[in-house]
Write an enzyme that holds these catalytic residues in place. Structure first.
Site, PDB file in Angstrom:
ATOM      1  N   ASN A  10       0.404  -0.944  -0.217  1.00  0.00           N
ATOM      2  CA  ASN A  10      -0.197   0.093   0.124  1.00  0.00           C
ATOM      3  C   ASN A  10       0.750   0.979  -0.036  1.00  0.00           C
ATOM      4  OD1 ASN A  10      -2.144   2.035   0.622  1.00  0.00           O
ATOM      5  ND2 ASN A  10      -2.340   1.282   2.649  1.00  0.00           N
ATOM      6  N   TRP A  11       0.937   1.708  -1.224  1.00  0.00           N
ATOM      7  CA  TRP A  11       1.684   3.146  -1.163  1.00  0.00           C
ATOM      8  C   TRP A  11       1.050   4.487  -0.516  1.00  0.00           C
ATOM      9  CZ3 TRP A  11       4.679   2.879  -6.898  1.00  0.00           C
ATOM     10  CH2 TRP A  11       4.877   1.552  -7.356  1.00  0.00           C
ATOM     11  N   LYS A  12       0.226   4.442  -0.187  1.00  0.00           N
ATOM     12  CA  LYS A  12      -0.857   5.370   0.135  1.00  0.00           C
ATOM     13  C   LYS A  12      -0.552   6.778  -0.642  1.00  0.00           C
ATOM     14  CE  LYS A  12      -0.189   3.645   4.990  1.00  0.00           C
ATOM     15  NZ  LYS A  12      -0.580   3.750   6.020  1.00  0.00           N
ATOM     16  N   HIS A 100      -9.253   0.687   4.483  1.00  0.00           N
ATOM     17  CA  HIS A 100      -8.199   1.574   5.019  1.00  0.00           C
ATOM     18  C   HIS A 100      -9.025   2.694   6.382  1.00  0.00           C
ATOM     19  CE1 HIS A 100      -4.299   2.484   5.961  1.00  0.00           C
ATOM     20  NE2 HIS A 100      -4.008   1.127   5.677  1.00  0.00           N
ATOM     21  N   GLU A 102      -7.387   4.334   7.377  1.00  0.00           N
ATOM     22  CA  GLU A 102      -6.731   6.405   7.371  1.00  0.00           C
ATOM     23  C   GLU A 102      -8.189   7.187   6.052  1.00  0.00           C
ATOM     24  OE1 GLU A 102      -3.133   5.464   4.966  1.00  0.00           O
ATOM     25  OE2 GLU A 102      -1.901   5.223   7.531  1.00  0.00           O
ATOM     26  N   GLY A 181       1.970   2.034  10.130  1.00  0.00           N
ATOM     27  CA  GLY A 181       3.150   3.443  10.598  1.00  0.00           C
ATOM     28  C   GLY A 181       3.323   4.125  12.004  1.00  0.00           C
ATOM     29  N   SER A 221       2.862  -2.481   9.960  1.00  0.00           N
ATOM     30  CA  SER A 221       4.718  -1.895  10.889  1.00  0.00           C
ATOM     31  C   SER A 221       4.845  -3.640   9.853  1.00  0.00           C
ATOM     32  CB  SER A 221       4.440  -1.319  12.330  1.00  0.00           C
ATOM     33  OG  SER A 221       4.544  -0.555  12.035  1.00  0.00           O
ATOM     34  N   GLY A 242       2.632  -0.968   4.197  1.00  0.00           N
ATOM     35  CA  GLY A 242       2.891  -0.033   3.981  1.00  0.00           C
ATOM     36  C   GLY A 242       3.768   1.187   3.553  1.00  0.00           C
ATOM     37  N   GLY A 243       4.708   1.033   4.522  1.00  0.00           N
ATOM     38  CA  GLY A 243       5.782   2.211   4.910  1.00  0.00           C
ATOM     39  C   GLY A 243       7.404   1.320   3.349  1.00  0.00           C
TER      40      GLY A 243
HETATM   41  C1  PEP Z   1      -0.991   0.539   5.242  1.00  0.00           C
HETATM   42  O1  PEP Z   1      -1.212   1.161   6.337  1.00  0.00           O
HETATM   43  O2  PEP Z   1      -1.407  -0.587   5.753  1.00  0.00           O
HETATM   44  C2  PEP Z   1       0.223  -0.778   6.256  1.00  0.00           C
HETATM   45  C3  PEP Z   1       0.356  -1.244   7.290  1.00  0.00           C
HETATM   46  O3  PEP Z   1       0.774   0.617   7.055  1.00  0.00           O
HETATM   47  P1  PEP Z   1       2.231   0.251   7.484  1.00  0.00           P
HETATM   48  O4  PEP Z   1       3.415  -0.928   6.962  1.00  0.00           O
HETATM   49  O5  PEP Z   1       3.423   1.199   7.067  1.00  0.00           O
HETATM   50  O6  PEP Z   1       1.920   0.502   9.399  1.00  0.00           O
END
Ligand code: PEP
Length: 259
Positions: A10-12, A100, A102, A181, A221, A242-243
């Site tokens: 997920n590049w957001k 999601h 967010e 995150g 994470s 994500g990250g």
């Molecule tokens: C996400 O937003 O879907 C996610 C899992 O982010 P991160 O891996 O950065 O916690």
């Protein structure tokens, strides 16, 4: 039942078109094509990057899927700023993230909105787009101890009115908000507890066979250091990243951990 793992990035709201093409090309260069027989891989860039990123993988003849991060449930009309299922289908998307945390937090998405999006995505299975339905509790709910009930309610609402045969195409991503995150990952036991509970809820809503077919991912994470232990849990069928999905080497290393 053996479920094929899915690792989805997920590049957001990151990566311009030029940056997205570079990142997709780096992922393509790092990936061994035969790994994709054993693990499904997808990236979910911003809308603007979808077609260029799709084209990178298409040119390289690499079976990496592309997914949107959101979609609206109406097929067309006066909905300024929205993008429909037929639009992302035409691009070549095979996945779409729905609900999601967010989007729930910053854009007021409700369980009812999530359910409408899930129905819109599962309606046409000719050129399928599989929803990746995100659920997960806040730190306050976790500390209260009611997180299983909270997540169960999100799952029930997301699948309301969806028949078992089409429900099998959906994917659930358990993403505890306190782990997104933050660098604070759920322990493998914490993640397994909720992913197992999600599967039990799916069995109650449908049947054992349907519950055993639906992939349940963990997100929050996840990185190349903790992926192996998380992915070895019996009810964790992959990750929503994500990250770590913004670094080609890290993302591809997580794919390797899922082999
Ligand atoms: C996400 O937003 O879907 C996610 C899992 O982010 P991160 O891996 O950065 O916690």
């Amino acid at each position: 039942m053996a479920r094929k793992p899915l690792i989805a990035g997920n590049w957001k709201m990151n990566e311009t078109i030029a940056e997205g093409v570079v990142l997709a090309q780096e992922i393509s260069n790092e990936m061994e094509p035969d790994w994709l027989d054993k693990v499904d891989v997808a990236v979910c860039p911003p809308y603007t990057d979808l077609k260029p990123v799709y084209t990178v993988f298409e040119f390289d003849k690499l079976n990496i899927g592309v997914g949107a991060q959101n979609v609206f449930w109406e097929p067309s009309g006066a909905y300024t700023g929205e993008i429909s299922v037929p639009m992302i289908r035409e691009i070549g998307c095979s996945y779409c993230i729905v609900g999601h945390s967010e989007r729930r937090q910053y854009f007021g998405e409700t369980n009812d909105d999530v359910n409408k999006k899930v129905h819109a995505l599962l309606k046409d299975r000719v050129q399928p787009i599989d929803p990746i339905i995100c659920v997960g509790e806040s730190l306050a709910v976790r500390d209260e101890g009611t997180y299983i009930q909270f997540v169960d309610a999100q799952v029930k609402a997301a699948f309301a009115g969806v028949q078992a045969d089409v429900a099998k195409a959906a994917i659930v991503a358990y993403e505890p908000i306190w782990a997104i995150g933050t660098g604070r990952t759920a322990t493998p036991e914490q993640a397994q507890e909720v992913c197992g509970a999600i599967r039990e809820m799916l069995a109650v809503m449908y049947d054992q066979d349907t519950a055993a077919s639906i992939r349940v991912l963990y997100g929050g994470s996840m990185n190349e250091g903790n992926a192996s232990q998380l992915l070895s849990q019996p009810d964790i069928d992959g990750g929503l990243i994500g990250g770590a999905s913004l670094k080609a080497k890290s993302f591809v290393q997580i794919v390797k951990e899922a082999l």
